[in-house]
Design a protein around this motif. Structure first.
Motif, PDB file in Angstrom:
ATOM      1  N   PRO A 131       0.795  -1.236   0.000  1.00  0.00           N
ATOM      2  CA  PRO A 131       0.000   0.000   0.000  1.00  0.00           C
ATOM      3  C   PRO A 131       0.829   1.288   0.000  1.00  0.00           C
ATOM      4  O   PRO A 131       0.261   2.363  -0.142  1.00  0.00           O
ATOM      5  CB  PRO A 131      -0.803  -0.083   1.304  1.00  0.00           C
ATOM      6  N   PHE A 132       2.135   1.183   0.196  1.00  0.00           N
ATOM      7  CA  PHE A 132       2.905   2.396   0.499  1.00  0.00           C
ATOM      8  C   PHE A 132       3.712   2.947  -0.674  1.00  0.00           C
ATOM      9  O   PHE A 132       3.702   4.129  -0.933  1.00  0.00           O
ATOM     10  CB  PHE A 132       3.847   2.131   1.666  1.00  0.00           C
ATOM     11  N   PHE A 186       8.666  -1.293   5.682  1.00  0.00           N
ATOM     12  CA  PHE A 186       8.075  -0.140   4.995  1.00  0.00           C
ATOM     13  C   PHE A 186       8.453   1.197   5.627  1.00  0.00           C
ATOM     14  O   PHE A 186       7.666   2.125   5.645  1.00  0.00           O
ATOM     15  CB  PHE A 186       6.554  -0.298   4.887  1.00  0.00           C
TER      16      PHE A 186
ATOM     17  N   PHE C  52       4.401   7.251   6.160  1.00  0.00           N
ATOM     18  CA  PHE C  52       3.174   7.018   5.389  1.00  0.00           C
ATOM     19  C   PHE C  52       1.893   7.264   6.186  1.00  0.00           C
ATOM     20  O   PHE C  52       0.810   7.318   5.611  1.00  0.00           O
ATOM     21  CB  PHE C  52       3.161   5.584   4.849  1.00  0.00           C
ATOM     22  N   TYR C 597       2.573  -1.292  12.881  1.00  0.00           N
ATOM     23  CA  TYR C 597       1.771  -0.498  11.956  1.00  0.00           C
ATOM     24  C   TYR C 597       0.641   0.286  12.626  1.00  0.00           C
ATOM     25  O   TYR C 597      -0.075   1.012  11.958  1.00  0.00           O
ATOM     26  CB  TYR C 597       1.207  -1.400  10.849  1.00  0.00           C
ATOM     27  N   VAL C 609      -3.543   4.632   5.645  1.00  0.00           N
ATOM     28  CA  VAL C 609      -3.125   3.557   4.755  1.00  0.00           C
ATOM     29  C   VAL C 609      -2.452   2.431   5.551  1.00  0.00           C
ATOM     30  O   VAL C 609      -2.395   1.281   5.108  1.00  0.00           O
ATOM     31  CB  VAL C 609      -2.166   4.115   3.669  1.00  0.00           C
ATOM     32  N   LEU C 610      -2.002   2.766   6.744  1.00  0.00           N
ATOM     33  CA  LEU C 610      -1.371   1.754   7.593  1.00  0.00           C
ATOM     34  C   LEU C 610      -2.304   0.580   7.850  1.00  0.00           C
ATOM     35  O   LEU C 610      -1.872  -0.563   7.999  1.00  0.00           O
ATOM     36  CB  LEU C 610      -0.962   2.372   8.930  1.00  0.00           C
ATOM     37  N   GLU C 612      -4.240  -0.800   5.874  1.00  0.00           N
ATOM     38  CA  GLU C 612      -4.318  -1.753   4.762  1.00  0.00           C
ATOM     39  C   GLU C 612      -3.334  -2.915   4.935  1.00  0.00           C
ATOM     40  O   GLU C 612      -3.610  -4.041   4.536  1.00  0.00           O
ATOM     41  CB  GLU C 612      -4.012  -1.043   3.429  1.00  0.00           C
ATOM     42  N   ILE C 613      -2.177  -2.617   5.520  1.00  0.00           N
ATOM     43  CA  ILE C 613      -1.190  -3.697   5.644  1.00  0.00           C
ATOM     44  C   ILE C 613      -1.411  -4.506   6.918  1.00  0.00           C
ATOM     45  O   ILE C 613      -0.946  -5.627   7.055  1.00  0.00           O
ATOM     46  CB  ILE C 613       0.251  -3.146   5.584  1.00  0.00           C
TER      47      ILE C 613
END
Lengths: 206, 569, 701
Positions: A131-132, A186, C52, C597, C609-610, C612-613
């Motif tokens: 996603p990043f 990430f 992010f 995360y 968006v974190l 999502e993982i």
């Protein structure tokens, strides 16, 4: 403190200094590709080579230390030829469309970006697996900064390596797995140091 | 996955003295041998045991030609395609073999029985074309004897040398190579025993006085290296014998190791004693299985007889030697790349300085020399002291008697070829001669009678390198030879620095096109720019010399690179 | 290639590392975040959250207008989503809030208020909030989630040294010689700090000793891993002290000059042998001995810890056992030494510094100290209470007892973070008045009467103080969404109105026009901040307090010459075992913690968006336990304790030892605090998050 001459300018500096830093101290900027302040200089791009009187070959100024009485030319015809040719070969191997710094260097050195156009380029499908950020290795010049960041210069996460050999060198994960299946955390510290936009935050790529 | 094999690997890893990264390459070679490739499960175990990340191991495997992440085959046939073998038709033989087996290069047959791939130089240049069937070297392969080749049958290399006053090769044929008693009978270890009576400074000054220059190619004064290494206050210094002989046209290390290996060990012992080292490595290229096996016996015998290990000959001096196998990477013959390889990394050469005498393997001062150099050191202190007037020459190509020659420095090139080598086959005209191997250059005809000594060669802008003389007769074409050479560097560039990574590929693309269809208008300029960039700015000796042949060819035969002559054959 | 409208230097809103960030802004949106070059504390490094995870600022569910509960005053209140509220104009909402607060103040008095300030908000927000609470509401009932994370570290270090902050700086970490990481999964909770710690090991050859029940990522870099059973930390540290004294490895010189109580303390150690500790903790005696020798013999050695030490029913003792070790070896007051509680939130240090605690004014000046009280009364033009207020959980208790009827909460989410959530929810449902300042409608907000939409870190000015006491700026990158306002602006307005409605005059001063002015008022009152101003931070990028005057360079490491309490004090300890023990019905120990995360209650990271993982909570269970229970990976599992139950997916892993389960705290749909209990450390009042007993079953059973 020791003394040396860089482009006929007399320079006094610490003996532990590199030629690049010594040149910088008198306002001479030497172009470079792989060198990054945060990282151990790998001395692999050879764009920062300079001509040192008495030396058989050109020396990388990012890792070569100054010496008393050294006479350095940072922009001699030999040096210019090398810089220009390296940039031309890079342009003939890699998509440099997002590599702002390199484009400026090409302009500066008078390199012809199309000179090696009929040579085999390194083209790969875009890797879009998390996603990043996105990895577009057609833009990768294998400067290995990302590998350095991911391993022992910053992150110690060991998600990336250079694989292969020679022109086939690639940045790869373990078995080329998708990033979420690797030790990648990430942090994106690799993005900060990528000089060509091969690594790019997803939002940046939109 | 074969659980038993995994257990074998685990056992191997558990038995390692030190579980650290330096054991990586040996462990990978072990796994390669056990499984025929290196499966993911093996990487995981090795990673865990040696504390090296999985991704780094993956990167290392992908660097070395003899390590695979995909299954190979029961029988792997490697055909030498380096310039000499290629000129004798090895490409055609490989193609025929693949057709016969119904497989493509590098892809195992579906039944897993066979795999064929090309390899760059097997050190069998005096017997070309040659091949390696698993570990067995086969000489003079031909399209007519493919069945034999598949079964690993065929003529085996002769390990002999020609000389009328042998020094280095004096024991060849007079001793069983693995017999320490034979060696001792022929004055073996005499030099070492004598050296043990001297103080360290005297030994070093004797080596300096002998005038011995390194025989690996760079011709650096051996005594100076010893002096610089010994000077270091640090207690931990290393002695390394570089037996990663891979330069096309070179085979002297292999022959030396197979005929008089103890003399190499003796040279290492003397050096270690002189510089205060207690640990040495001999890095033998992966394709020299036989030499590795033999040297393992040599070390064992020497240890049993008290010539190696703790408190050698009750002198209080201790020295241990470990054999390290290469894994298929020409670049590892470069000394700093060799250190990286011993340290368990991709064989990337390092920026110099620091030089090995200051910071070599594991960051410690290291005295690294070629096989021949070490053997010679043993002579300096043995019977024939102070004699460094002969050297080994590897003569190959289109001559009647290719092989290893021990001759005095200064012998004229053409005399060596004609008087010793018997001249060309069928007395054809010589087309060209290459000195120094693939990284050497073409010898202009006016220098064909040049005396083979450092001074004369330097003045002519030539280099003997590791003593390679390759002769090509009039049936050969320059573009074809160049294509083989540029193909070699295209395959063997490590890719670390840009001039070589990009240059070796671009150079090969252009040469290969010139070979196939003739030059384009700007080819010559491009080759010159590429060539000088590689020569002037590459990180290591490989890159700096990877364009030597091309540059010398442009100089000698400019018409070949000028677009007007039409396609060349 | 992107060009940006502007690049805004700011401080990361996540953990206590306080990374400096450059936000690349285009069309008032964060396109990317990068790490500026060679600047402390992160020196060009970031983690996934900082790089992010700032996209939560643009999330569609950001609050844009004040909200008023539709069924106001219907009790017990039931949690409602956004539909349970109506949007209101600021004027209406502020008036209504001020009326309700003033009503309570006039009818029930100060003790009816409970307040939470916020470890995510700025120093300036917090200073002003506590000023409002103390000077206008006249109560010291103010606390924040530091109570739930490092209260025991604070209590212990205050007792032993007189100061509770991390003693040494992040900048020193890469040059460490030897260090202990205990009760901290640093790689996931303080990712950037963990890179410096790994660098020390890999590049500097430092020896790392991990003392932790879990096989955390750092154990891969460790020289020794002491894997103690949960809750047995004191046994291990006391045994190390035993070894150090028995083998005469202590630093007599340091003990003589800088400490007191050593003789008495050393006499209590006889019984704490490594062999005894082995029985208690499961750590081999030889390992304890080796760790003790390594720590004592090192030239410099540091100790870093996190929630594993403090979130315990005997967290204060845990901290003291660490402080004792550091004192006896003299590993304090020099670079590369120290006692270092790693702070979990961006400004948890600063929130405490700014007076967000029931017992102290800003700068840890005791409310019961007459001189301090007078000083603040003079500047604030009011009379102040001289008794300490209630702590977080005590306030919750007081709600349950009907003693507190009104709650004002700035940015915190107690209904995710408090232990025994079912009980906490019940308490909150009985409140008479709940006023909240937040950027989102979170789990606590669902109980609110009035919610004021607040500006996020990227929409206002101010300062955060990171874990190593470095005060750094946040800068406005774009306007807040809709009508949202900075917390301090909201407090300005609310405080003035309450003052007026309760006839308090003269005003204590809520006419601030900038965060910088608020800081200046605080810096005048706090000696440790006197040399710091926004202007100076702007120039130097950050200043470590204490910094008593403008010429002072700031203090990267503490205790060079003395301790705030004078001499370092040794504290005798006993092994206490009050934690909930396992039983046949509840055979597993459950520990809670964080993942890389996500962050805390997930209010921000779950809207990023974190998510999502890492979209769901996973129950970590040892392979042998899974085998025994017949459970397999990814199966839905019901986990229950005497207090509640949750369902989540199973992840089989040998990170935790047999018999110990791990569940992260960030996921509202599997809110692990429904299972935890609110057993507390008697001194620090911190709950025992790391130990409660649970049972597991397959959801399909």
């Amino acid at each position: 403190m020791i003394g040396l001459f860089i482009d006929d300018i007399e320079v006094e500096c610490d003996e532990e200094m590199t030629i690049m830093k010594a040149a910088e101290s008198v306002g001479i900027e030497i172009p470079t590709i792989c060198y990054h302040e945060k990282l151990t200089p790998p001395g692999l791009c050879r764009q920062c080579v300079v001509e040192v009187e008495g030396a058989r070959v050109l020396l990388p100024s990012c890792v070569t230390k100054v010496r008393e009485g050294m006479k350095v030319k940072t922009n001699s015809p030999r040096v210019q030829r090398v810089r220009k040719t390296i940039l031309e070969m890079l342009a003939g191997s890699t998509d440099l469309s997002n590599a702002q710094g390199l484009q400026e260097q090409m302009k500066e050195s008078g390199a012809d970006s199309k000179r090696f156009d009929n040579s085999e380029k390194r083209v790969f499908p875009i890797k879009d697996d998390n996603p990043f950020y996105i990895r577009d290795y057609s833009k990768c010049i294998v400067c290995e900064r990302c590998v350095q960041v991911c391993s022992e210069d910053i992150q110690f996460s060991y998600a990336l390596t250079t694989s292969g050999r020679g022109y086939e060198n690639r940045i790869s994960t373990y078995y080329d797995k998708e990033l979420p299946q690797t030790s990648c955390v990430f942090c994106g510290n690799c993005i900060d140091v990528c000089p060509t936009g091969a690594l790019i935050a997803r939002k940046e790529s939109l | 996955m074969n659980e038993q094999l995994l257990r074998d690997l685990l056992l191997y890893l558990n038995n390692l003295g030190i579980s650290s990264r330096t054991e990586l390459l040996p462990s990978l070679l072990k796994a390669q041998k056990l499984f025929g490739y290196i499966p993911e499960e093996a990487i995981e175990i090795i990673s865990e045991k040696l504390g090296v990340s999985q991704v780094e191991i993956y990167g290392v495997i992908s660097f070395y030609s003899l390590l695979y992440v995909k299954p190979t085959a029961d029988t792997v046939i490697r055909i030498c395609t380096s310039p000499l073998c290629s000129q004798k038709g090895s490409h055609k033989i490989q193609k025929a073999l693949q057709e016969k087996l119904g497989i493509k290069e590098g892809i195992p047959s579906t039944d897993g029985l066979f795999m064929v791939e090309s390899v760059h130089c097997l050190g069998l240049c005096a017997h070309s074309p040659s091949a390696l069937v698993n570990e067995i070297p086969i000489c003079h392969i031909s399209e007519n004897k493919l069945d034999d080749l598949i079964e690993g049958k065929g003529s085996k290399p002769l390990a002999r040398a020609f000389s009328d006053n042998p020094v280095l090769t004096s024991r060849f044929g007079t001793i069983e190579a693995d017999s320490i008693n034979d060696f001792i009978r022929e004055d073996g270890f005499k030099g070492f025993i004598h050296a043990l009576t001297l103080d360290q400074e005297t030994i070093i000054s004797n080596v300096k006085a002998s005038g011995l220059l390194g025989r690996g190619g760079a011709a650096f004064p051996t005594g100076l290296k010893e002096e610089s290494t010994a000077k270091d206050e640090a207690k931990e210094v290393y002695v390394i014998c570089n037996a990663d002989e891979s330069e096309p046209g070179t085979f002297k290390d292999r022959v030396m190791l197979l005929n008089d290996p103890y003399s190499v060990l003796e040279g290492m012992l003397i050096t270690a004693y002189a510089i205060g080292s207690h640990k040495g490595f001999i890095y033998i290229r992966g394709e020299y299985d036989q030499a590795q096996e033999l040297f393992a016996k040599v070390l064992k015998n020497a240890e049993e007889k008290g010539y190696l290990g703790e408190n050698i000959l009750n002198s209080g001096f201790s020295f241990h030697v470990e054999i390290r196998s290469g894994a298929g990477a020409y670049i590892c013959g470069e000394e700093t790349a060799l250190f990286e390889s011993i340290e368990g990394k991709r064989g990337y050469p390092r920026n110099k300085p620091p030089y090995p005498v200051d910071s070599g393997v594991f960051g410690k001062p290291t005295d690294i020399n070629n096989v021949e150099t070490f053997s010679y050191i043993s002579r300096i202190f043995g019977e024939k002291r102070d004699n460094s007037s002969t050297r080994l020459f590897c003569l190959s190509g289109d001559v009647k008697r290719a092989g290893l020659y021990e001759l005095p420095f200064g012998i004229p090139l053409i005399e060596l070829i004609n008087d010793w080598g018997g001249g060309t086959k069928e007395d054809r005209k010589i087309k060209t001669i290459i000195l120094g191997g693939a990284s050497g250059s073409f010898v202009p005809e006016k220098y064909w009678d040049i005396p083979l000594d450092q001074k004369s060669l330097r003045e002519a802008g030539l280099s003997m390198g590791s003593g390679v003389i390759m002769v090509f007769d009039e049936t050969k074409e320059i573009p074809s030879i160049l294509n083989d050479i540029s193909s070699f560097f295209n395959h063997e560039s490590c890719g670390k620095c840009y001039p070589c990574q990009l240059g070796s590929r671009k150079q090969h693309e252009i040469i290969s096109r010139i070979h196939k269809s003739g030059p384009l208008p700007d080819d010559r300029d491009k080759l010159l720019d590429i060539g000088f960039t590689m020569k002037d700015a590459s990180l290591c000796g490989l890159g700096q010399t990877a364009s030597s042949a091309v540059l010398s060819a442009i100089n000698l035969w400019p018409e070949l690179f000028t677009a007007k002559g039409g396609p060349l054959q | 290639m992107n060009t940006y409208d502007r690049i805004v230097r700011t401080t990361c809103p996540y953990c206590g590392v306080g990374c400096q960030l450059d936000l690349n802004i285009k069309d008032n949106s964060i396109i990317s975040a990068i790490a500026p070059g060679n600047i402390a504390p992160n020196y060009g490094r970031l983690c996934v959250k900082g790089r992010f995870g700032t996209d939560f600022t643009h999330h569609k569910s950001r609050l844009k207008k004040p909200l008023i509960r539709k069924d106001l005053d219907v009790l017990p209140r039931i949690p409602c989503g956004i539909d349970g509220f109506r949007e209101a104009e600021w004027e209406e909402a502020l008036e209504l809030a001020a009326d309700r607060i003033s009503n309570t103040y006039l009818k029930k008095g100060s003790s009816a208020f409970g307040t939470f300030c916020c470890a995510k908000a700025t120093n300036e927000d917090n200073y002003l909030f506590q000023k409002f609470v103390r000077s206008v509401l006249k109560t010291n009932n103010i606390d924040h989630c530091a109570r739930l994370c490092h209260a025991a570290s604070v209590a212990g270090l205050q007792k032993a040294l007189g100061s509770a902050a991390m003693s040494n700086s992040i900048g020193e970490m890469k040059d460490l010689e030897l260090f202990i990481v205990t009760g901290s999964n640093t790689t996931e909770t303080h990712p950037v700090i963990s890179t410096f710690l790994r660098e020390a090991v890999v590049k500097n050859g430092a020896k790392l000793i991990v003392i932790d029940p879990r096989k955390i990522e750092l154990t891969g870099f460790a020289y020794l891993h002491l894997q103690q059973k949960p809750g047995t930390d004191v046994a291990v540290y006391q045994a190390m002290a035993h070894v150090i004294i028995k083998e005469n490895l202590c630093n007599r010189d340091f003990i003589g000059k800088r400490t007191e109580g050593f003789q008495k303390y050393s006499e209590t150690l006889d019984e704490f042998t490594p062999q005894w500790a082995e029985k208690i903790s499961g750590v081999a005696a030889e390992k304890i001995i080796e760790a003790a020798r390594l720590y004592a013999k090192a030239e410099s050695a540091a100790i870093y810890w996190g929630m594993g030490i403090s979130q315990s029913v005997h967290g204060t003792d845990n901290t003291l056992s660490i402080a004792n070790l550091a004192l006896m070896c003299g590993h304090l007051g020099r670079p590369g030494t120290g006692v270092n509680p790693l702070r979990g939130q961006n400004n948890v240090q600063g929130c405490s510094d700014s007076g967000g605690l029931p017992g102290v004014y800003p700068g840890y000046q005791n409310v019961s100290d007459p001189a301090s009280k007078v000083k603040f009364e003079q500047v604030w033009n009011c009379e102040l209470k001289d008794s300490a207020g209630l702590t977080t959980l005590e306030m919750s208790d007081a709600v349950g007892k009907g003693l507190i009827s009104d709650f004002i909460i700035m940015g915190e989410n107690p209904l995710m973070s408090e232990p025994d959530l079912n009980k906490a929810q019940k308490h909150f449902s009985e409140l008479k008045n709940l006023i909240i300042l937040d950027i989102f409608l979170n789990e606590t907000g669902e109980y609110a009467d009035i919610i004021f939409p607040a500006a996020s870190f990227a929409e206002k000015e101010g300062t955060f103080t990171n874990s190593d006491r470095r005060v750094q700026l946040i800068r406005k990158a774009f306007d807040p969404p809709g009508e949202a306002r900075a917390d301090w602006e909201i407090i300005n307005e609310l405080a003035k109105r309450v003052e007026r409605k309760t006839s308090q005059s003269p005003s204590s001063g809520f006419e601030f026009s900038s965060a910088s002015d608020i800081w200046d008022e605080m810096a005048d009152l706090v000696p440790a901040f006197s040399g710091i101003s926004h202007k100076r931070i702007e120039k130097e990028s950050g200043v470590h307090w204490p910094c008593p005057d403008k010429q002072h360079p700031g203090t990267p490491y503490l205790f060079a010459d003395n301790f705030p309490r004078g001499k370092g004090l040794f504290n005798a300890l006993t092994l206490r075992v009050e934690s909930e023990s396992t039983s046949t019905q509840y055979p597993y120990i459950l520990s809670t913690g964080r993942v890389l995360y996500h962050w805390h209650g997930g209010t921000m990271t779950r809207r990023s968006v974190l998510d999502e993982i890492c979209p769901e909570a996973l129950l970590e269970m040892h392979p042998s336990d899974a085998l025994k229970e017949g459970l397999s990976d990814n199966q839905m599992i019901r986990v229950s304790s005497p207090r509640g139950e949750i369902s989540l997916k199973l992840k089989i892993s040998d990170r935790s030892p047999e018999g110990v389960l791990f569940i992260p705290i960030h996921f509202a749909e599997a809110s692990v605090n429904k299972l935890t209990n609110d057993l507390r450390d008697p001194e620090a009042k911190i709950p025992d998050y790391k130990i409660c007993s649970v049972q597991v079953s397959s959801e399909s059973d």
